[in-house]
Each structure stands twice: as C-alpha cells, then as structure tokens.
Scaffold this active site. Structure first.
Site, PDB file in Angstrom:
ATOM      1  N   LYS A  91       6.514 -20.186  25.372  1.00 43.06           N
ATOM      2  CA  LYS A  91       5.421 -20.437  26.320  1.00 43.06           C
ATOM      3  C   LYS A  91       4.731 -19.131  26.732  1.00 43.06           C
ATOM      4  O   LYS A  91       5.389 -18.121  26.949  1.00 43.06           O
ATOM      5  CB  LYS A  91       5.963 -21.111  27.587  1.00 43.06           C
ATOM      6  CG  LYS A  91       6.650 -22.434  27.336  1.00 43.06           C
ATOM      7  CD  LYS A  91       7.283 -22.982  28.594  1.00 43.06           C
ATOM      8  CE  LYS A  91       8.446 -22.160  29.077  1.00 43.06           C
ATOM      9  NZ  LYS A  91       9.246 -22.813  30.141  1.00 43.06           N
ATOM     10  N   THR A 107       0.849 -21.940  40.289  1.00 43.97           N
ATOM     11  CA  THR A 107       1.421 -22.283  38.972  1.00 43.97           C
ATOM     12  C   THR A 107       2.921 -22.567  39.064  1.00 43.97           C
ATOM     13  O   THR A 107       3.594 -22.631  38.044  1.00 43.97           O
ATOM     14  CB  THR A 107       1.215 -21.115  37.993  1.00 43.97           C
ATOM     15  OG1 THR A 107       1.813 -19.949  38.573  1.00 43.97           O
ATOM     16  CG2 THR A 107      -0.245 -20.844  37.723  1.00 43.97           C
ATOM     17  N   GLY A 119       6.254 -24.250  38.925  1.00 40.04           N
ATOM     18  CA  GLY A 119       6.734 -25.482  38.308  1.00 40.04           C
ATOM     19  C   GLY A 119       6.076 -25.850  36.996  1.00 40.04           C
ATOM     20  O   GLY A 119       6.331 -26.929  36.448  1.00 40.04           O
ATOM     21  N   THR A 120       5.262 -24.957  36.428  1.00 38.91           N
ATOM     22  CA  THR A 120       4.613 -25.304  35.151  1.00 38.91           C
ATOM     23  C   THR A 120       5.644 -25.490  34.034  1.00 38.91           C
ATOM     24  O   THR A 120       5.533 -26.402  33.225  1.00 38.91           O
ATOM     25  CB  THR A 120       3.618 -24.209  34.700  1.00 38.91           C
ATOM     26  OG1 THR A 120       4.256 -22.947  34.816  1.00 38.91           O
ATOM     27  CG2 THR A 120       2.347 -24.240  35.490  1.00 38.91           C
ATOM     28  N   GLY A 121       6.647 -24.593  34.005  1.00 44.65           N
ATOM     29  CA  GLY A 121       7.666 -24.671  32.956  1.00 44.65           C
ATOM     30  C   GLY A 121       8.462 -25.970  33.051  1.00 44.65           C
ATOM     31  O   GLY A 121       8.695 -26.658  32.051  1.00 44.65           O
ATOM     32  N   CYS A 122       8.856 -26.326  34.279  1.00 46.42           N
ATOM     33  CA  CYS A 122       9.620 -27.568  34.488  1.00 46.42           C
ATOM     34  C   CYS A 122       8.763 -28.770  34.109  1.00 46.42           C
ATOM     35  O   CYS A 122       9.243 -29.720  33.475  1.00 46.42           O
ATOM     36  CB  CYS A 122      10.037 -27.704  35.958  1.00 46.42           C
ATOM     37  SG  CYS A 122      11.090 -26.374  36.532  1.00 46.42           S
TER      38      CYS A 122
END
Ligand SMILES: Nc1ncnc2c1ncn2[C@@H]1O[C@H](COP(=O)(O)OP(=O)(O)OP(=O)(O)O)[C@@H](O)[C@H]1O
Ligand SMILES: Cc1ncc(COP(=O)(O)O)c(N)n1
Length: 272
Positions: free
Chosen positions: A181, A214, A216-219
């Site tokens: 990512k 931003t 929590g974008t990965g979760c």
C-alpha cells in the site's frame, strides 16, 4: 407477523479495539456492514485511542482470543477472515494455530507492525512469528510502506521499489498475493498500491485524496477485501473493488476530533 429469514455471508475480524472508532474492530465491522456481510469479531487488545494517538494498550489473554475465534467458527462459520493488530507473539501464535486447525480460508492478513508515520507497533519476536506462522496461511497480505520494508528487506522510495518488494515478499513468505500500500509514500505515489500474485504485477491507481483524515484506511481496505471474498468474489476483483471503496470513503472522511479523523464508511448515507 411472519419474519424474513435472511441468509448472509459471514466474515470474521481478529483485531484490536479502537476506542475512537476510527480503526481496528470498529472500522472492520462498519466496513463489513456496508458490504451487507455479517460481521463477527475476536478482540486481541483494547486500545485507548483517539484522533491524536494511542495512549494505552491492554492485551487480551491469548486463551480469550482463541475462545472468541472458536465460538464464532464452530457455530456460525465464516466465509472469510482478516487479522489486524495482533500485538504480541503469544497472540499471533494462538491465531495462527486456530486458523490452521479450524481451516479458515480466505484469510486476509493486514500485518499491522508499523504505523504509517513509521513507529514500530510490535516487537521483533512478534514480527518473526507473523512472518513464519501466520503469513504463509494468508490468501493476501496488505503491508504498508514500512511493513513492506521489514518483510522484503528493501528500502522503499520509488514505484519500482514497491514492485520489487511485492515480488520478494511473495517469493519468500508463501502468501498467494501481496498488496503493497502506498498511503505512506510521498509525492505522486501516495495512494498508489502494487499487487503481485506470482503472475501479474499490477499497479492500482486512484485519485489522490487531499485530507488529513486518513485514520483507518489500512483497516478499511483489508476489511473490504475480506467482505468481498466472503461475498464470493475472486481475489483480484475483491482487491480492485476494495481499493475503490477506500478511496470513496476517504473523500467522505470525517472531521471529528483534534487530530487525524477517520474515513467515512457510509458515504451514500452522508449525502441524504
Ligand atoms: N491520501 C490518499 N489518497 C488516496 N488513497 C490513499 C490516501 N492515503 C492512503 N490511501 C490508500 O489507502 C489505503 C491504505 O493504505 P495506507 O498505506 O494508508 O495503509 P496503512 O498505513 O495500513 O493505513 P493507516 O494510515 O490507516 O495505518 C491504500 O489503498 C492507500 O493507497
Ligand atoms: C486497534 C487498531 N488497529 C489498527 C490500527 C492501525 O490502523 P490503520 O492502519 O488502519 O490506521 C490502529 N490504529 N488501531
């Protein structure tokens, strides 16, 4: 009154709780719900967290994590599962063991090790256990820039570095697919992700969203992939649609708290 019996796919998240509701279990369950997938959870740790940072972390006993996973899988059953913040070596070992024994398929591993700002979140022993015990069981892992650096041994600055890292991780770690990512990249690479599944090396580009919110974008991305797998989509489709979802959720990010707010999961509702 007669009730409608609804059949619905089920997904499991094995992750930490974020009191601020921006990441972890809270975000995963919202993402599952948005996709019309029933969300179940096994909580690994409780964080006292808000938009400004993490102030305290309390680990759950590994037996409690195991009990939650068994309770869900043995009765309800899951079509897909994801792991997020697993915190320590004991919990990672327990989760890896349960995934193996219960034959949990469609496993998405978000190898939460380093925050996007570069701070290491788990110790070195835990990283080794994640690498050797859990990641080989994953259908896909979704490392951010810093996690990909640890897992590949490469410094990642350019798109070419991201592509090389994805291939090295795929070759060395035994997962079916890798998504590196780009949220932590700078310049034009922020928001550019790289996919490798042993055959196809793909670049996922979306528009870059200008927002500080931003968290929590990965979760959200890994939970959306999991939900799409639970819905029966193939891995590549699941990833492409999840990427579109997180981009739209970013454009509806929530300006709450004094720091980095979360993404907006229920964006169509926000328009009403
Ligand atoms: N400003 C942005 N614009 C568009 N996409 C973004 C932006 N920031 C992050 N993304 C995308 O969000 C997803 C999550 O990536 P990121 O690298 O931020 O993961 P992470 O570090 O695990 O997340 P977090 O910051 O929540 O810890 C990726 O698809 C990434 O490309
Ligand atoms: C409980 C918990 N889990 C995960 C993350 C990282 O989240 P993200 O990488 O999506 O910001 C977090 N901050 N808190």
């Amino acid at each position: 009154m007669k009730t409608n019996k609804t059949s619905i796919p089920v997904a499991l998240t094995i992750a930490g709780s974020d009191s601020g509701g921006g990441a972890g279990i809270q975000t995963d369950l919202r993402t599952f719900a948005f996709h019309c997938v029933h969300g179940t959870s096994a909580i690994t740790c409780i964080t006292a967290q808000n938009t400004l940072g993490v102030f305290r972390v309390d680990a759950m006993p590994s037996e409690a994590v195991i009990a939650q996973i068994r309770a869900v899988v043995e009765d309800i059953g899951v079509q897909a599962a994801k792991t997020g913040m697993l915190l320590n070596q004991e919990i990672i070992l327990a989760v890896a063991q349960e995934v193996r024994t219960l034959q949990i398929n469609n496993l998405v591993v978000d190898p939460v090790m380093v925050s996007r700002t570069g701070a290491q979140l788990i110790d070195d022993d835990a990283i080794q256990t994640l690498r050797h015990e859990l990641i080989p069981q994953a259908a896909i892992i979704t490392p951010n820039r810093y996690e990909a650096q640890i897992l590949s041994g490469l410094e990642i600055v350019s798109l070419e570095d991201m592509q090389n890292a994805a291939q090295i991780i795929h070759k060395n770690l035994g997962t079916k697919a890798v998504l590196v990512k780009g949220g932590g990249m700078s310049g034009g690479l922020k928001g550019v992700d790289v996919w490798f599944d042993g055959e196809r090396l793909e670049i996922l580009r979306t528009k870059q969203v200008e927002t500080k919110n931003t968290h929590g974008t990965g979760c959200t991305l890994s939970a959306a992939i999991t939900a799409n797998l639970a819905l029966g989509k193939d891995l590549w489709t699941a990833v492409q649609e999840a990427k579109e979802y997180v981009t739209t959720a970013l454009t509806y990010s929530l300006d709450i708290g004094k720091g980095q707010g979360p993404v907006g999961h229920f964006f169509p509702l926000l328009e009403k």
